[in-house]
Design a protein around this motif. Structure first.
Motif, PDB file in Angstrom:
ATOM      1  N   PRO A 555      49.093 -66.750 128.295  1.00 62.19           N
ATOM      2  CA  PRO A 555      48.077 -65.802 128.761  1.00 62.19           C
ATOM      3  C   PRO A 555      48.644 -64.526 129.373  1.00 62.19           C
ATOM      4  O   PRO A 555      48.098 -63.438 129.159  1.00 62.19           O
ATOM      5  CB  PRO A 555      47.271 -66.609 129.787  1.00 62.19           C
ATOM      6  CG  PRO A 555      48.012 -67.872 130.023  1.00 62.19           C
ATOM      7  CD  PRO A 555      48.893 -68.090 128.855  1.00 62.19           C
ATOM      8  N   ALA A 556      49.733 -64.620 130.139  1.00 69.23           N
ATOM      9  CA  ALA A 556      50.316 -63.416 130.738  1.00 69.23           C
ATOM     10  C   ALA A 556      50.843 -62.480 129.661  1.00 69.23           C
ATOM     11  O   ALA A 556      50.670 -61.255 129.733  1.00 69.23           O
ATOM     12  CB  ALA A 556      51.436 -63.799 131.703  1.00 69.23           C
ATOM     13  N   THR A 557      51.490 -63.043 128.649  1.00 69.48           N
ATOM     14  CA  THR A 557      51.990 -62.224 127.544  1.00 69.48           C
ATOM     15  C   THR A 557      50.840 -61.557 126.804  1.00 69.48           C
ATOM     16  O   THR A 557      50.906 -60.374 126.460  1.00 69.48           O
ATOM     17  CB  THR A 557      52.808 -63.087 126.574  1.00 69.48           C
ATOM     18  OG1 THR A 557      53.837 -63.764 127.297  1.00 69.48           O
ATOM     19  CG2 THR A 557      53.434 -62.248 125.484  1.00 69.48           C
ATOM     20  N   ALA A 558      49.783 -62.323 126.550  1.00 71.97           N
ATOM     21  CA  ALA A 558      48.620 -61.780 125.849  1.00 71.97           C
ATOM     22  C   ALA A 558      48.003 -60.621 126.621  1.00 71.97           C
ATOM     23  O   ALA A 558      47.677 -59.571 126.043  1.00 71.97           O
ATOM     24  CB  ALA A 558      47.588 -62.884 125.631  1.00 71.97           C
ATOM     25  N   LEU A 559      47.866 -60.780 127.931  1.00 70.78           N
ATOM     26  CA  LEU A 559      47.256 -59.740 128.752  1.00 70.78           C
ATOM     27  C   LEU A 559      48.138 -58.493 128.812  1.00 70.78           C
ATOM     28  O   LEU A 559      47.643 -57.357 128.789  1.00 70.78           O
ATOM     29  CB  LEU A 559      47.001 -60.273 130.160  1.00 70.78           C
ATOM     30  CG  LEU A 559      45.943 -59.541 130.995  1.00 70.78           C
ATOM     31  CD1 LEU A 559      44.597 -59.532 130.271  1.00 70.78           C
ATOM     32  CD2 LEU A 559      45.801 -60.187 132.358  1.00 70.78           C
ATOM     33  N   THR A 560      49.467 -58.707 128.865  1.00 69.95           N
ATOM     34  CA  THR A 560      50.392 -57.572 128.882  1.00 69.95           C
ATOM     35  C   THR A 560      50.271 -56.742 127.611  1.00 69.95           C
ATOM     36  O   THR A 560      50.174 -55.512 127.652  1.00 69.95           O
ATOM     37  CB  THR A 560      51.834 -58.066 129.057  1.00 69.95           C
ATOM     38  OG1 THR A 560      51.959 -58.714 130.314  1.00 69.95           O
ATOM     39  CG2 THR A 560      52.819 -56.912 128.998  1.00 69.95           C
ATOM     40  N   ILE A 561      50.283 -57.406 126.470  1.00 71.61           N
ATOM     41  CA  ILE A 561      50.173 -56.691 125.202  1.00 71.61           C
ATOM     42  C   ILE A 561      48.813 -56.005 125.093  1.00 71.61           C
ATOM     43  O   ILE A 561      48.714 -54.854 124.646  1.00 71.61           O
ATOM     44  CB  ILE A 561      50.386 -57.662 124.024  1.00 71.61           C
ATOM     45  CG1 ILE A 561      51.832 -58.167 124.004  1.00 71.61           C
ATOM     46  CG2 ILE A 561      50.061 -56.982 122.698  1.00 71.61           C
ATOM     47  CD1 ILE A 561      52.873 -57.088 123.816  1.00 71.61           C
ATOM     48  N   ALA A 562      47.752 -56.689 125.522  1.00 75.06           N
ATOM     49  CA  ALA A 562      46.414 -56.100 125.458  1.00 75.06           C
ATOM     50  C   ALA A 562      46.349 -54.810 126.276  1.00 75.06           C
ATOM     51  O   ALA A 562      45.710 -53.836 125.867  1.00 75.06           O
ATOM     52  CB  ALA A 562      45.371 -57.100 125.951  1.00 75.06           C
ATOM     53  N   SER A 563      47.013 -54.801 127.423  1.00 72.63           N
ATOM     54  CA  SER A 563      47.034 -53.598 128.262  1.00 72.63           C
ATOM     55  C   SER A 563      47.867 -52.496 127.629  1.00 72.63           C
ATOM     56  O   SER A 563      47.492 -51.319 127.652  1.00 72.63           O
ATOM     57  CB  SER A 563      47.581 -53.933 129.649  1.00 72.63           C
ATOM     58  OG  SER A 563      46.767 -54.870 130.311  1.00 72.63           O
TER      59      SER A 563
END
Length: 888
Positions: A555-563
């Motif tokens: 989830p942290a990786t996903a949120l980073t890329i989304a940002s």
């Protein structure tokens, strides 16, 4: 033999219990006889074959549908009445449509073949105490798998022995980094991506060795479950198909109503029944735009060819229009929004921080955020040196093409060094290696010993906590500060390693990597976003399209890329994981509302992706799904439009999807959306054109019948107009390219039909204009100028044909009559010229004239034809000008 107890959730079972439940000796494996017995009990380790539709079934299905039934009935009535030519003409239309549909469906039958190709690799198992290589199909429950780097895992299995084992599960779970494997039991609720004690069928081993007990084969494996979902996922009719069917039903009721009314009125008047039936047949043929499906197919095919030029392969023609109507796109992260490779992203030195962008091929490095002066510091240079020396990978450019060997993280360190202007080969020559302490799950560090200028150099990398503990020169405050920084980087979705070194004049002992180290800093690794994604997502926002990330990654990786790619804006930083999602049947209205607000979903299983797509489809949205992995295949099939990545994507994803992007560019999706919107607008225009033309034919026949002034059009003449003179202008409308404003509008409401209320009013208005002009010319010719019934029939045929050909100019969008998307469309002019030529042939070729009952046309009748053809354009333009003036 006692019945084996195969666990439903094997990741929760301790290895000792698994050994007992499956009756296997982990040191010797199964005996040959026991393996044979289990093979007979559980069957082969292969995906089940499914019964496919026969060629005949696919072919017969093309002859279903409301319009097909009506046309077939019309053909039967034609033969019954002795109108053989007319009957064969209708049958020809049916055969053309059926052949087109058959070819398209035949090409869509390959989605499961790619999954089965993953079953053909050999496997190594422990049998009777010896390692043997067997076919992967012979692997059975309880077998002891022996794997090493380069193997493709043959079955799902629980590990009981590992040595630096890593597997690439990106195609199955969406995890972008290789997964470290161990024998520890994960929490019970762990998703696939966190079940580090298991191996999964079809995933490659990238490093290390291991042994595992097989717990699932064939359809029981995670790959098998996905294969089942691919088979079971039902693809409903596309929006275009559904809307054309709805339109057909409206036309059927119009036809039945008018024909019934005409018959009733005629019988009350005691007219000849055979003539009434012939006129009713003419009405049926007039009401159905026989060329509509053919023109729609050609318009979509033209759009498909245009997209192919832009590296977008469309496998289903209707998918072009469907994408144009898409208002929700589910996208995978790995390989779709990101480059599916590991790069150095963040540098955290003791006193400096920077986010960088490294290009090894161009040997350029840019600081995109943080301290620009970081690249001039001595600590920075030391960090590069340690990263190159404590490294077993290899990276080189061969004929301009990168060649990578080894762990992706270590490869990225070499690329970082090259981008920073260093030569890794030269560094290795200056610091020849003397010893290595390999990474292990116990120490969680790697160290190398090098000789340099009469002394020795120690390079160490590993988990931050372990490296910091070996840096005795740091006080506890500094150690905690650096550790907290590493935790923050991990929270931000970065994979983090710490680096340290030691210089000494005397050769150290075997514990050279365990003490007296000097801390250098942290490096955060990330699968970098694709450079073209951010502007593409911006275009989606402007076009009113909601993009949602659904990934199996952290989830942290996903949120980073989304940002980073601006998929989410400040205030939208909400991420839900698979554990947060309730079973679909248990969702309440409030839960669904919350899900519809979220833009990022992580650690999501293939089944949950299906549920998410279903939720949005039930909400009334047209859903597109992009993906590249095996885990994406069911969702690609379930969605209204499945879009696979062609370069990095698996063959399974590509063959399941409706569209394949040859360049793996999310920006190509925006191009396809724009083309899809143009296609739909073109379809709306030619449907408007065809229906107004067909309705004018209905009005001419009906009004003439009610006025009892003869039969101005014969059934075969109507069929000729519908198939020939109507189709070519409609086709020219269908291949128009212009309409740049469409991508600045929100998507059309997927619930609205092709023709809304305003369009139907325009259809009636256009039809009345055409009818008034043509029927007026007919009445003038027969009532005032003394034309015979046959001459009046010829007048109506040519006047209506000419009026309908010119009617295409009424379909413009702009205000200018002379400069618009219609007049700039060269195919419109080709169509007009061709139709006029065909009309000339019907007059001058005796065979055609005889079939269509065409006789000699006097000059007076010719002028009436021209006047009747031009009059509707003048009338329509005058009315439109008045309406614009009133609105202003």
């Amino acid at each position: 033999m006692p019945t084996l107890s195969v666990p439903d959730h094997p990741h929760q079972i301790p290895i000792d219990q698994l050994v007992t439940d499956l009756a296997v000796n982990p040191k010797k494996g199964l005996s040959a006889d026991e393996a044979q017995n289990r093979y007979e009990e559980f069957g082969p380790n292969a995906l089940q074959e499914v019964k496919r539709e026969s060629v005949l079934t696919i072919l017969l299905r093309q002859f279903t549908g409301v319009i097909v039934y009506i046309l077939a009935a019309a053909a039967g009535i034609s033969f019954f009445l002795g109108e053989t030519v007319e009957g064969f003409a209708i049958i020809a239309v049916l055969l053309i449509n059926a052949l087109t549909g058959f070819i398209l469906e035949w090409n869509a039958r390959q989605s499961m073949d790619a999954l089965r190709k993953m079953d053909t690799t050999p496997a190594r198992v422990l049998r009777d105490g010896r390692v043997r290589e067997i076919s992967s199909e012979e692997v059975t429950i309880g077998d002891v798998l022996v794997v090493e780097a380069g193997d493709l895992v043959a079955a799902d299995a629980n590990l009981f022995e590992v040595s630096q084992l890593q597997t690439d599960e990106s195609a199955l779970t969406g995890e972008s980094l290789p997964v470290d494997k161990n024998t520890d039991l994960p929490p019970a609720e762990s998703p696939l991506g966190d079940q580090h004690n298991r191996l999964f069928k079809g995933t490659p081993v990238t490093a290390g060795t291991g042994r595992a007990i097989v717990t699932g084969i064939g359809q029981q494996t995670e790959l098998g479950k996905i294969a089942t979902m691919v088979e079971e996922a039902k693809r409903s009719a596309t929006p275009l198909e559904a809307k054309l069917d709805g339109l057909a039903k409206v036309l059927i009721w119009v036809t039945v109503g008018l024909a019934t009314l005409f018959l009733v009125v005629g019988l009350i008047r005691k007219e000849e029944p055979l003539r009434l039936i012939e006129t009713a047949l003419a009405l049926a043929i007039a009401a159905i735009p026989e060329g509509m499906s053919v023109v729609a197919t050609i318009a979509l095919a033209y759009g498909m060819l245009r997209l192919a030029e832009k590296k977008v392969i469309v496998k289903r023609l209707s998918a072009v229009e469907t994408l144009g109507g898409t208002n929700v796109i589910f996208t995978d992260k790995t390989g779709t929004l990101t480059q599916n490779r590991i790069e150095v992203n963040t540098l955290q030195l003791p006193d400096q921080y920077a986010e960088i962008q490294a290009d090894a091929e161009a040997k350029k490095l840019a600081v995109v955020d943080g301290d620009q002066a970081i690249i001039e510091s001595d600590v920075y240079q030391q960090l590069i040196r340690v990263g190159v020396l404590c490294n077993n990978a290899d990276y080189d450019l061969v004929n301009g093409q990168p060649k990578e060997v080894g762990d992706p993280v270590e490869v990225s360190l070499l690329k970082f060094a090259l981008a920073a202007g260093h030569d890794p080969d030269q560094i290795h020559q200056d610091f020849p290696r003397k010893a290595e302490k390999a990474f292990s799950s116990d120490t969680r560090i790697m160290g190398t010993l090098h000789q340099h200028e009469g002394g020795f150099f120690v390079a160490v990398k590993g988990a931050a906590e372990e490296v910091l503990d070996r840096c005795q020169s740091l006080d506890e405050t500094s150690r905690k500060t650096y550790y907290d920084l590493s935790e923050k980087m991990a929270t931000d979705g970065l994979r983090t390693l710490a680096f340290a070194y030691r210089e000494t004049d005397t050769k150290p002992g075997d514990d050279f990597a365990d003490n007296d180290l000097t801390y250098v800093g942290l490096i955060g690794f990330l699968d970098p976003p694709r450079t073209d994604v951010t502007p593409a997502l911006k275009a989606c926002r402007e076009a009113g399209i909601k993009v949602i990330m659904v990934t199996g990654d952290h989830p942290a990786t996903a949120l980073t890329i989304a940002s980073k790619v601006r998929l989410i804006e400040p205030g939208e930083e909400m991420v839900l994981t698979g554990k947060d999602l309730k079973p679909f049947g248990e969702l309440k209205a409030a839960d669904k509302k919350e899900l519809l607000k979220c833009r990022v979903f992580a650690r999501v299983s293939p089944a949950q992706k299906l549920d998410m797509i279903d939720l949005y489809q039930q909400h009334g949205d047209i859903v597109g799904m992009t993906g590249d992995g095996v885990n994406d295949a069911p969702a690609l099939k379930k969605s209204d439009i499945g879009i696979a990545m062609g370069l990095r994507g698996t063959q399974v994803a590509a063959e399941t999807a409706d569209m394949v992007l040859k360049d793996d560019s999310f920006a190509s999706i925006v191009t396809a959306i724009a083309q899809g919107r143009v296609i739909f607008e073109n379809i709306r225009k030619f449907v408007l054109f065809l229906l107004s033309c067909n309705l004018s034919e209905i009005f001419v026949v009906t009004f003439a019948g009610f006025l009892n002034v003869g039969n101005p059009l014969l059934p075969l003449q109507i069929l000729f107009i519908n198939i020939v003179t109507d189709v070519f202008p409609a086709l020219a409308l269908g291949v128009g390219r212009e309409n740049s404003s469409l991508m600045h509008r929100p998507p059309r409401d997927p619930k609205t039909p092709i023709m809304d209320g305003r369009d139907w009013r325009m259809v009636v208005f256009y039809a009345l204009a055409l009818t008034a002009s043509v029927l007026g010319a007919y009445l003038l010719g027969t009532q005032k100028l003394g034309l015979t019934e046959k001459e009046g029939n010829n007048l109506t045929f040519y006047a209506l044909s000419f009026a309908q050909i010119l009617h295409v100019f009424n379909l413009r969008s702009g205000r200018s009559f002379f400069v618009n998307e219609i007049t700039r469309n060269r195919y419109i002019w080709y169509a007009i010229g061709l139709c006029l030529l065909i009309l000339a042939l019907t007059y001058y070729v005796p065979f055609l004239a005889q079939v269509l009952s065409i006789g000699t046309i006097p000059s007076t009748e010719l002028w009436l034809i021209v006047a009747a053809g031009v009059a509707p354009i003048i009338l329509v333009q005058i009315v439109k000008a008045i309406l614009r003036w009133r609105r202003q």
